[in-house]
Design a protein around this motif. Structure first.
Motif, short mmCIF file in Angstrom:
data_model
loop_
_atom_site.label_atom_id
_atom_site.label_comp_id
_atom_site.label_asym_id
_atom_site.label_seq_id
_atom_site.Cartn_x
_atom_site.Cartn_y
_atom_site.Cartn_z
N THR A 245 53.76 -9.83 24.97
CA THR A 245 53.71 -9.37 23.59
C THR A 245 53.70 -7.85 23.59
O THR A 245 52.86 -7.25 24.26
CB THR A 245 52.44 -9.88 22.88
OG1 THR A 245 52.42 -11.31 22.95
CG2 THR A 245 52.40 -9.44 21.44
N THR B 196 58.56 -15.02 27.73
CA THR B 196 57.83 -15.73 26.69
C THR B 196 56.33 -15.46 26.75
O THR B 196 55.63 -15.84 25.85
CB THR B 196 58.07 -17.25 26.81
OG1 THR B 196 57.62 -17.68 28.08
CG2 THR B 196 59.53 -17.59 26.61
N ASN B 197 55.85 -14.83 27.81
CA ASN B 197 54.41 -14.59 27.91
C ASN B 197 54.07 -13.11 27.76
O ASN B 197 53.01 -12.68 28.18
CB ASN B 197 53.85 -15.14 29.21
CG ASN B 197 54.42 -14.43 30.43
OD1 ASN B 197 55.39 -13.70 30.34
ND2 ASN B 197 53.80 -14.66 31.58
#
Length: 89
Positions: free
Chosen positions: A4, A1-2
């Protein structure tokens, strides 16, 4: 989730999201790219291969200090070259 994922010219980094604590480069540059060095936070570390693409390169660790950068050579390696330009989808 961290994490990109962004497709583009990695030698420019992500100045809008800088400074970074860590940067890992997985393609060889002849020298550490200036834009990436500038995006390291003080105390930050970048690991990257440097050298010509047709020879053995050196994996180095660059640490940003208050008044410059420390460079440590870690080991010989062979990576594909870091090529300027946009990534192809």
């Amino acid at each position: 989730t961290n994490i990109t994922a962004i497709a583009g010219d990695g030698s420019h980094g992500l100045p809008d999201q800088a400074p970074f604590d860590r940067i890992i480069v997985t393609a060889a540059a002849e020298d550490p790219p200036g834009p990436l060095l500038a995006q390291l936070r003080e105390g930050g570390i970048m690991v990257l291969p440097v050298g010509q693409s047709d020879t053995v390169q050196s994996l180095i660790r660059v640490t940003r200090k208050p008044h410059g950068y420390d460079y440590d050579e870690l080991r010989p390696v062979r990576f594909v070259p870091l090529v300027e330009g946009l990534a192809q989808d």
